[in-house]
Each structure stands twice: as structure tokens, then as C-alpha cells.
Design a protein around this motif. Structure first.
Motif, PDB file in Angstrom:
ATOM      1  N   VAL A 179      12.809 -51.375 -27.493  1.00  0.00           N
ATOM      2  CA  VAL A 179      13.122 -51.639 -26.206  1.00  0.00           C
ATOM      3  C   VAL A 179      14.454 -50.698 -25.982  1.00  0.00           C
ATOM      4  O   VAL A 179      15.605 -50.846 -26.546  1.00  0.00           O
ATOM      5  CB  VAL A 179      13.475 -52.848 -25.723  1.00  0.00           C
ATOM      6  CG1 VAL A 179      13.949 -52.895 -24.221  1.00  0.00           C
ATOM      7  CG2 VAL A 179      12.129 -53.704 -25.829  1.00  0.00           C
ATOM      8  N   ASP A 180      14.319 -49.684 -24.822  1.00  0.00           N
ATOM      9  CA  ASP A 180      15.789 -49.025 -24.494  1.00  0.00           C
ATOM     10  C   ASP A 180      15.984 -48.835 -23.212  1.00  0.00           C
ATOM     11  O   ASP A 180      14.733 -49.197 -22.453  1.00  0.00           O
ATOM     12  CB  ASP A 180      15.771 -47.729 -25.363  1.00  0.00           C
ATOM     13  CG  ASP A 180      17.353 -47.163 -25.456  1.00  0.00           C
ATOM     14  OD1 ASP A 180      18.219 -47.904 -24.916  1.00  0.00           O
ATOM     15  OD2 ASP A 180      17.125 -45.869 -25.763  1.00  0.00           O
ATOM     16  N   GLU A 181      17.109 -48.651 -22.581  1.00  0.00           N
ATOM     17  CA  GLU A 181      17.101 -48.244 -21.084  1.00  0.00           C
ATOM     18  C   GLU A 181      17.646 -46.840 -20.920  1.00  0.00           C
ATOM     19  O   GLU A 181      18.292 -46.495 -21.636  1.00  0.00           O
ATOM     20  CB  GLU A 181      17.901 -49.444 -20.592  1.00  0.00           C
ATOM     21  CG  GLU A 181      19.693 -49.606 -21.216  1.00  0.00           C
ATOM     22  CD  GLU A 181      20.474 -48.541 -21.088  1.00  0.00           C
ATOM     23  OE1 GLU A 181      20.481 -47.901 -19.819  1.00  0.00           O
ATOM     24  OE2 GLU A 181      21.255 -48.421 -21.840  1.00  0.00           O
ATOM     25  N   VAL A 182      17.492 -46.708 -19.862  1.00  0.00           N
ATOM     26  CA  VAL A 182      18.157 -45.294 -19.095  1.00  0.00           C
ATOM     27  C   VAL A 182      18.803 -45.740 -17.591  1.00  0.00           C
ATOM     28  O   VAL A 182      17.973 -46.183 -16.976  1.00  0.00           O
ATOM     29  CB  VAL A 182      17.203 -44.242 -19.325  1.00  0.00           C
ATOM     30  CG1 VAL A 182      17.809 -42.975 -18.432  1.00  0.00           C
ATOM     31  CG2 VAL A 182      16.915 -43.707 -20.685  1.00  0.00           C
ATOM     32  N   GLY A 183      20.013 -45.365 -17.245  1.00  0.00           N
ATOM     33  CA  GLY A 183      20.393 -45.333 -15.991  1.00  0.00           C
ATOM     34  C   GLY A 183      21.380 -46.714 -15.750  1.00  0.00           C
ATOM     35  O   GLY A 183      21.609 -46.828 -14.508  1.00  0.00           O
ATOM     36  N   ARG A 184      22.199 -46.996 -16.612  1.00  0.00           N
ATOM     37  CA  ARG A 184      23.101 -48.036 -16.425  1.00  0.00           C
ATOM     38  C   ARG A 184      24.284 -47.199 -15.877  1.00  0.00           C
ATOM     39  O   ARG A 184      25.056 -48.000 -15.101  1.00  0.00           O
ATOM     40  CB  ARG A 184      23.669 -48.675 -17.793  1.00  0.00           C
ATOM     41  CG  ARG A 184      22.755 -49.788 -18.341  1.00  0.00           C
ATOM     42  CD  ARG A 184      23.323 -50.540 -19.613  1.00  0.00           C
ATOM     43  NE  ARG A 184      24.372 -51.187 -19.446  1.00  0.00           N
ATOM     44  CZ  ARG A 184      25.005 -52.150 -20.242  1.00  0.00           C
ATOM     45  NH1 ARG A 184      24.424 -52.442 -21.436  1.00  0.00           N
ATOM     46  NH2 ARG A 184      25.995 -52.796 -19.987  1.00  0.00           N
ATOM     47  N   LEU A 194      25.004 -43.893 -10.115  1.00  0.00           N
ATOM     48  CA  LEU A 194      25.463 -44.446  -8.884  1.00  0.00           C
ATOM     49  C   LEU A 194      24.201 -44.684  -7.963  1.00  0.00           C
ATOM     50  O   LEU A 194      24.255 -45.146  -6.913  1.00  0.00           O
ATOM     51  CB  LEU A 194      26.428 -43.601  -7.977  1.00  0.00           C
ATOM     52  CG  LEU A 194      27.784 -43.115  -8.800  1.00  0.00           C
ATOM     53  CD1 LEU A 194      28.459 -42.160  -7.983  1.00  0.00           C
ATOM     54  CD2 LEU A 194      28.502 -44.465  -9.338  1.00  0.00           C
ATOM     55  N   VAL A 195      23.055 -44.172  -8.491  1.00  0.00           N
ATOM     56  CA  VAL A 195      21.984 -44.111  -7.396  1.00  0.00           C
ATOM     57  C   VAL A 195      20.534 -44.417  -8.456  1.00  0.00           C
ATOM     58  O   VAL A 195      20.628 -44.228  -9.405  1.00  0.00           O
ATOM     59  CB  VAL A 195      21.807 -42.738  -6.841  1.00  0.00           C
ATOM     60  CG1 VAL A 195      21.326 -41.814  -7.798  1.00  0.00           C
ATOM     61  CG2 VAL A 195      20.904 -42.908  -5.675  1.00  0.00           C
ATOM     62  N   GLY A 196      19.630 -45.241  -7.850  1.00  0.00           N
ATOM     63  CA  GLY A 196      18.623 -45.219  -8.410  1.00  0.00           C
ATOM     64  C   GLY A 196      18.541 -46.622  -9.117  1.00  0.00           C
ATOM     65  O   GLY A 196      19.379 -47.414  -9.494  1.00  0.00           O
ATOM     66  N   ALA A 197      17.198 -46.936  -9.841  1.00  0.00           N
ATOM     67  CA  ALA A 197      17.031 -48.151 -10.654  1.00  0.00           C
ATOM     68  C   ALA A 197      17.618 -47.821 -11.999  1.00  0.00           C
ATOM     69  O   ALA A 197      17.801 -46.747 -12.531  1.00  0.00           O
ATOM     70  CB  ALA A 197      15.451 -48.393 -10.535  1.00  0.00           C
ATOM     71  N   VAL A 198      17.823 -48.996 -12.853  1.00  0.00           N
ATOM     72  CA  VAL A 198      18.005 -48.902 -14.201  1.00  0.00           C
ATOM     73  C   VAL A 198      16.406 -49.052 -14.657  1.00  0.00           C
ATOM     74  O   VAL A 198      15.808 -49.958 -14.430  1.00  0.00           O
ATOM     75  CB  VAL A 198      18.831 -49.861 -14.849  1.00  0.00           C
ATOM     76  CG1 VAL A 198      18.518 -51.273 -14.437  1.00  0.00           C
ATOM     77  CG2 VAL A 198      18.828 -49.607 -16.364  1.00  0.00           C
ATOM     78  N   VAL A 199      16.031 -48.287 -15.780  1.00  0.00           N
ATOM     79  CA  VAL A 199      14.707 -48.128 -16.131  1.00  0.00           C
ATOM     80  C   VAL A 199      14.836 -48.387 -17.574  1.00  0.00           C
ATOM     81  O   VAL A 199      15.411 -47.851 -18.411  1.00  0.00           O
ATOM     82  CB  VAL A 199      13.987 -46.742 -15.937  1.00  0.00           C
ATOM     83  CG1 VAL A 199      12.726 -46.536 -16.580  1.00  0.00           C
ATOM     84  CG2 VAL A 199      13.859 -46.284 -14.336  1.00  0.00           C
ATOM     85  N   THR A 200      13.681 -49.149 -17.832  1.00  0.00           N
ATOM     86  CA  THR A 200      13.508 -49.628 -19.448  1.00  0.00           C
ATOM     87  C   THR A 200      12.241 -49.535 -19.674  1.00  0.00           C
ATOM     88  O   THR A 200      11.200 -49.271 -18.912  1.00  0.00           O
ATOM     89  CB  THR A 200      13.956 -51.079 -19.654  1.00  0.00           C
ATOM     90  OG1 THR A 200      13.093 -51.846 -18.930  1.00  0.00           O
ATOM     91  CG2 THR A 200      15.466 -51.560 -19.124  1.00  0.00           C
ATOM     92  N   GLY A 214       9.952 -51.187 -17.446  1.00  0.00           N
ATOM     93  CA  GLY A 214      10.496 -52.148 -16.531  1.00  0.00           C
ATOM     94  C   GLY A 214      11.655 -51.747 -15.797  1.00  0.00           C
ATOM     95  O   GLY A 214      11.948 -50.580 -16.226  1.00  0.00           O
ATOM     96  N   ARG A 215      11.930 -52.177 -14.852  1.00  0.00           N
ATOM     97  CA  ARG A 215      13.127 -51.773 -13.839  1.00  0.00           C
ATOM     98  C   ARG A 215      13.806 -52.646 -13.043  1.00  0.00           C
ATOM     99  O   ARG A 215      13.047 -53.826 -12.746  1.00  0.00           O
ATOM    100  CB  ARG A 215      12.456 -50.517 -13.009  1.00  0.00           C
ATOM    101  CG  ARG A 215      11.406 -51.155 -12.145  1.00  0.00           C
ATOM    102  CD  ARG A 215      10.398 -49.711 -11.591  1.00  0.00           C
ATOM    103  NE  ARG A 215      11.249 -49.208 -10.449  1.00  0.00           N
ATOM    104  CZ  ARG A 215      11.506 -48.100 -10.758  1.00  0.00           C
ATOM    105  NH1 ARG A 215      11.177 -47.249 -11.783  1.00  0.00           N
ATOM    106  NH2 ARG A 215      12.349 -47.445  -9.927  1.00  0.00           N
ATOM    107  N   ALA A 216      15.053 -52.370 -12.668  1.00  0.00           N
ATOM    108  CA  ALA A 216      15.514 -53.235 -11.870  1.00  0.00           C
ATOM    109  C   ALA A 216      16.009 -52.249 -10.677  1.00  0.00           C
ATOM    110  O   ALA A 216      16.765 -51.262 -11.136  1.00  0.00           O
ATOM    111  CB  ALA A 216      16.691 -53.984 -12.530  1.00  0.00           C
ATOM    112  N   ILE A 252      10.612 -42.560 -23.170  1.00  0.00           N
ATOM    113  CA  ILE A 252       9.779 -43.048 -22.150  1.00  0.00           C
ATOM    114  C   ILE A 252      10.508 -43.294 -20.908  1.00  0.00           C
ATOM    115  O   ILE A 252      10.206 -42.832 -19.868  1.00  0.00           O
ATOM    116  CB  ILE A 252       8.851 -44.045 -22.720  1.00  0.00           C
ATOM    117  CG1 ILE A 252       7.820 -43.634 -23.687  1.00  0.00           C
ATOM    118  CG2 ILE A 252       8.174 -44.639 -21.356  1.00  0.00           C
ATOM    119  CD1 ILE A 252       6.511 -42.883 -23.141  1.00  0.00           C
ATOM    120  N   ALA A 253      11.748 -43.844 -21.183  1.00  0.00           N
ATOM    121  CA  ALA A 253      12.456 -44.446 -20.119  1.00  0.00           C
ATOM    122  C   ALA A 253      13.201 -43.232 -19.574  1.00  0.00           C
ATOM    123  O   ALA A 253      13.283 -43.146 -18.082  1.00  0.00           O
ATOM    124  CB  ALA A 253      13.480 -45.166 -20.821  1.00  0.00           C
TER     125      ALA A 253
END
Length: 207
Positions: free
Chosen positions: A15-20, A23-29, A71-73, A138-139
């Protein structure tokens, strides 16, 4: 890949994330379970790959992985619960979305979200663990595509170029054009831009 010692488990998800930081958009995992019988050559940290190589690997991962999930927030969730908790939530959603349940989950970074199965955090995991490298690819490809779509809606901000990160260009555009509905209002540069706009509006009303 290095000599990382894998846990003794049959089905391992990375599992990894992109976008922490943006300033804009979702954090995508992303969560990925690779197929040992169908290996993928050249997996590496997505940030260290050229865009062309990343896209080619993305297609190969989607085709060959036993299971993968996103996954996303969203910005509103990030503003409500903060970026760390939002990232953990997005990781939980990615793992929950796998159509095969993993025996063990390896997470990039230094902490794990609460999961139903054993997990381990791996610092620099995107460079050490094949499954996490695949998840990072993928993220990143997914989030970069979302930024390209946002760029079509708001061409004046340069989202396709800076991907929402607080670059000098992004800060300049934020000052010029204000905050979009997709900006994270809890992040200081966005909060300050909103405050500046409010002060300017108050001044103009008092004139």
C-alpha cells in the motif's frame, strides 16, 4: 529491489499514497497484490521513474496483478480530520477494495492504519518492496490523471504542471485567481489566500 525480508505470508498486499503535500485534490492510495507466477520487471518508486515508464508499468500492473484497488480521501475529509488521518482512511479504503483478502499488508512509511489483518510499516517501502512500488505507480498515475482533468476545468492554475503542490507557480496563481472548490482549506497557503480575499472584499465594501 534490496534484501528486504518479506513476512511469511502467501498473499501480501503493498500500500502506498500519493498527494499528502499538495494544496488541491484528494489524497490517493493504492493496494496491490502481485502474482508471483507473473512477475513484473523494473518496479521502482514511482517518483524515480520517467512518466513513459510509469505509464507502461501501470498497464502491466493492472494486467498482471492478482488484485489491485484504489482508495481516496477528498479535500473536505482532509479538512475535517487532517491529512494524516485522511491518508490512513484512504489506505483502509484501498485495502478494503481488494477483491482478494491479503494475509499481510506492507505499508509505505512509518505507521499503519487499523486493518483487519497483520500489517507492517516499511520506511522507504516504495524502493524496497515490489508490492509497494506497484502501489505507488498505480496511485501516482491515477492522481496525475486527475490533476490533468482538473487542469481542463481550471486551465489558469497550471494543475497539470505542478500537480497541486505548493510551487511558486501555484502560489502565484492562487494569489491571482483565488481558491477553487477543490483546494484544501485547512492547508496554510489556502487558508491565507482565503483570508486575503476576505480582507480585500471587506476593504472594497468599506470604500
Amino acid at each position: 529491489m534490496s534484501d528486504f525480508i518479506y513476512p511469511n505470508a502467501a498473499l501480501i498486499a503493498g500500500v502506498d499514497e500519493v498527494g499528502r503535500g499538495p494544496l488541491v485534490g484528494a489524497v490517493v492510495t493504492a493496494a496491490v497484490i502481485l502474482d508471483p507466477a507473473n512477475p513484473i520487471q523494473g518496479l521502482a518508486d514511482s517518483k524515480k521513474l520517467s512518466e513513459k515508464r510509469r505509464l507502461a508499468l501501470y498497464d502491466e500492473i493492472v494486467e498482471k496483478a492478482l488484485s489491485w484497488s484504489l482508495g481516496r480521501a477528498e479535500p473536505e475529509e482532509i479538512d475535517q480530520i487532517n491529512i494524516l488521518h485522511a491518508t490512513m482512511l484512504a489506505m483502509q479504503r484501498a485495502v478494503a477494495g481488494l477483491h482478494i483478502t491479503p494475509d499481510f499488508v506492507l505499508i509505505d512509511g512509518n505507521r499503519c492504519p487499523a486493518l483487519a489483518m497483520p500489517s507492517q510499516a516499511v520506511v522507504k517501502g516504495d524502493s524496497l518492496v515490489r508490492e509497494i512500488s506497484a502501489a505507488s505507480i498505480i496511485a501516482k498515475v491515477t492522481r496525475d490523471r486527475e490533476m490533468a482533468e482538473l487542469d481542463l476545468l481550471y486551465p489558469e492554475y497550471g494543475f497539470a504542471q505542478h500537480k497541486g503542490y505548493p510551487t511558486a507557480l501555484h502560489m502565484e496563481k492562487l494569489t491571482q485567481h483565488g481558491v477553487t472548490p477543490h483546494h484544501r482549506r485547512s492547508f496554510a497557503p489556502v487558508r491565507n489566500a482565503l483570508l486575503d480575499a476576505e480582507i480585500a472584499a471587506t476593504r472594497s465594501r468599506s470604500l
